[in-house]
Design an enzyme around this catalytic site. Structure first.
Site, PDB file in Angstrom:
ATOM      1  N   PHE A 146       3.533  -7.017   5.129  1.00 38.76           N
ATOM      2  CA  PHE A 146       4.412  -8.154   4.809  1.00 38.76           C
ATOM      3  C   PHE A 146       4.248  -8.490   3.348  1.00 38.76           C
ATOM      4  O   PHE A 146       3.172  -8.871   2.900  1.00 38.76           O
ATOM      5  CB  PHE A 146       4.116  -9.394   5.667  1.00 38.76           C
ATOM      6  N   ASP A 233      -1.700  -7.067  -3.142  1.00 38.64           N
ATOM      7  CA  ASP A 233      -0.983  -8.299  -2.811  1.00 38.64           C
ATOM      8  C   ASP A 233      -1.996  -9.263  -2.200  1.00 38.64           C
ATOM      9  O   ASP A 233      -2.333  -9.175  -1.023  1.00 38.64           O
ATOM     10  CB  ASP A 233       0.160  -7.993  -1.832  1.00 38.64           C
ATOM     11  N   LYS A 274       1.114 -18.515  -3.415  1.00 31.52           N
ATOM     12  CA  LYS A 274       0.581 -19.496  -2.466  1.00 31.52           C
ATOM     13  C   LYS A 274      -0.478 -20.435  -3.071  1.00 31.52           C
ATOM     14  O   LYS A 274      -0.120 -21.356  -3.776  1.00 31.52           O
ATOM     15  CB  LYS A 274       0.074 -18.771  -1.220  1.00 31.52           C
TER      16      LYS A 274
HETATM   17  C1  LIG Z   1       3.609 -15.190   1.851  1.00 34.63           C
HETATM   18  C2  LIG Z   1       3.423 -13.813   1.381  1.00 34.63           C
HETATM   19  C3  LIG Z   1       4.334 -13.202   0.508  1.00 34.63           C
HETATM   20  C4  LIG Z   1       5.627 -13.853   0.100  1.00 34.63           C
HETATM   21  O1  LIG Z   1       5.467 -15.075  -0.557  1.00 34.63           O
HETATM   22  P1  LIG Z   1       6.714 -16.072  -0.663  1.00 34.63           P
HETATM   23  O2  LIG Z   1       6.210 -17.174  -1.556  1.00 34.63           O
HETATM   24  O3  LIG Z   1       6.998 -16.548   0.735  1.00 34.63           O
HETATM   25  O4  LIG Z   1       7.843 -15.315  -1.227  1.00 34.63           O
HETATM   26  C5  LIG Z   1       4.046 -11.931   0.057  1.00 34.63           C
HETATM   27  N1  LIG Z   1       2.945 -11.276   0.446  1.00 34.63           N
HETATM   28  C6  LIG Z   1       2.038 -11.825   1.287  1.00 34.63           C
HETATM   29  C7  LIG Z   1       0.821 -11.061   1.659  1.00 34.63           C
HETATM   30  C8  LIG Z   1       2.254 -13.098   1.802  1.00 34.63           C
HETATM   31  O5  LIG Z   1       1.392 -13.636   2.653  1.00 34.63           O
END
Ligand SMILES: *Cc1c(COP(=O)(O)O)cnc(C)c1O
Length: 426
Positions: A146, A233, A274
């Site tokens: 994701f 990520d 985040k």
């Molecule tokens: C939440 C998340 C995203 C996307 O972030 P948004 O601010 O919702 O676009 C990408 N990668 C990971 C691992 C995430 O948890």
């Protein structure tokens, strides 16, 4: 109509249902206030927040220092665009690059934008530095990943809901099994046009899928050996969530000095979002060293809001709070306690199969078929009992409280969770 006119949770839910797109399936909790680990609904019921806005609110709801930095900056200047400079961005960039030990930072707003930014930098690096023929670059991604919701990112998702009927899809991605070094080795050997590997150190949305300790260091090593960029990520796992500053730190306790630790799998491109703002404001970023970041020249990438003074002020304070309040150590200690307590419960439980995770990013796997509503029903019962959590894919419930939680509160939550699960024993 004014916000004060909303008198009940049902009224708020009805308004969203009638006037908003139905792109989420929220638990029916309508929150109007938050403080630290607690949130309150419209009726005044108090809950422990065990989602933390998908780990954006690591520093706790409405942290006074972060709110203070935000309001002070909001009263001074909010947006200049990057057509001009502002007096905060450079200070933030200096602070954050020293904090994470990279040469440079590129600021964006949302997580998905930061992932897109990393993909763009990686491809440009591949053509200009590595010498891959133009448009031929491939990026390796993993099953059940994701990384966000843009057209390119959903192109390499294998979640039907995220993908179906949003095509045509962006090419240039090769998907392999997660936690499987042999598959990565094979694809790197077979394909000479691989520019980078994009990976979550723990797959949060997939159900806090936690790989073997050796996996991430092996990915890093294979990237190095093959002159391929290692892109981490850490949008969900980063910023103290897993009991270290970054999940790629592994299990070291170095508090932001991971570069000196042998266990650190240093990314070539570090992707943050985040909790970079403590949930106060959308702030994301990509960090890299000069020889990679310099492939981006004026006019080649940007964002109107990216790097605005409010974002910069908020992010700087949010990172400072993580350090001052020792949130990584707290997440590590209380995470161990949480798994220990739940493991004791599981020994005699028929409803929970497994607890897994690292630091305060954990999940339980429910003993029922993937398409049953048991995890949802348990979350509804947890809500009744004063704790908010959300099912992830399959029959899995993620538990990720704000990292400012203390031991007494955590043990209180453990007893709420145990009490609730007992209602579902078979
Ligand atoms: C939440 C998340 C995203 C996307 O972030 P948004 O601010 O919702 O676009 C990408 N990668 C990971 C691992 C995430 O948890």
């Amino acid at each position: 109509m004014r916000v004060e006119d909303v008198k009940s949770s049902q009224q708020a839910i009805d308004l969203e249902h009638k006037h908003g797109a139905h792109n989420y399936h929220p638990l029916p909790a309508v929150l109007k206030k938050g403080e630290g680990v607690y949130v309150w609904d419209v009726e005044g019921k108090k809950y422990y927040d065990f989602l933390s806005a998908y780990s954006a609110v690591n520093q706790g709801h409405c942290h006074p220092r972060i709110v203070g930095a935000m309001t002070q900056q909001a009263e001074t200047i909010t947006l200049t665009s990057r057509a001009f400079h502002n007096n905060v961005l450079g200070v933030f960039e200096k602070y954050a690059t020293e904090y994470f030990n990279f040469d440079k930072l590129l600021p964006m707003n949302t997580g998905a934008e930061a992932v897109e930014t990393a993909i763009k930098i990686c491809r440009k690096w591949a053509y200009e530095k590595k010498g891959i023929p133009e448009t031929e670059a491939q990026i390796v991604v993993f099953e059940n990943n994701f990384h966000g919701r843009t057209t390119t990112i959903i192109s390499f998702s294998n979640d039907e809901g995220a993908r179906k009927n949003f095509g045509p899809y962006t090419p240039g991605f090769i998907k392999i099994a997660y936690d499987d070094t042999a598959s990565l080795e094979k694809v790197l050997q077979e394909n000479k046009n691989i520019a980078g590997v994009l990976i979550e150190p723990i797959q949060g949305e997939a159900g806090v899928y936690t790989p073997q300790d050796s996996f991430i260091p092996e990915v890093k090593k294979l990237c190095n050996e093959n002159n391929v960029l290692f892109m981490a990520d850490e949008i969900q796992t980063g910023i103290a969530r897993t009991g270290a500053l970054l999940a790629v730190c592994g299990k070291c306790d170095c508090q932001g000095h991971c570069e000196r630790q042998a266990t650190y799998s240093r990314p070539d491109l570090l992707i943050l979002g985040k909790a970079l703002s403590g949930g106060a404001y959308p702030v994301s970023a990509v960090l890299a060293d000069d020889e990679i970041m310099e492939v981006i020249q004026p006019g080649q990438h940007g964002s109107t809001f990216g790097g605005n003074p409010v974002a910069a002020a908020v992010a700087m304070e949010a990172l400072e709070v993580v350090k001052d309040e020792k949130l990584a150590q707290n997440a590590r200690a209380l995470g161990e306690l949480f798994r220990e307590e739940l493991n004791k419960f599981i020994e005699t439980s028929t409803i929970v199969n497994l607890v897994r995770g690292r630091g305060l990013l954990n999940a339980i796997v429910i003993n029922d078929s993937e398409d049953s509503s048991t995890a949802w029903d348990i979350c509804m019962a947890l809500k009744e009992n004063g704790l908010l959590a959300k099912p992830t894919h399959g029959n899995i419930i993620r538990f990720a409280p704000p990292l400012v939680i203390n031991k007494e509160q955590l043990l209180d939550c453990v007893s709420i969770i145990k009490k609730t699960l007992k209602q579902f024993e078979k």
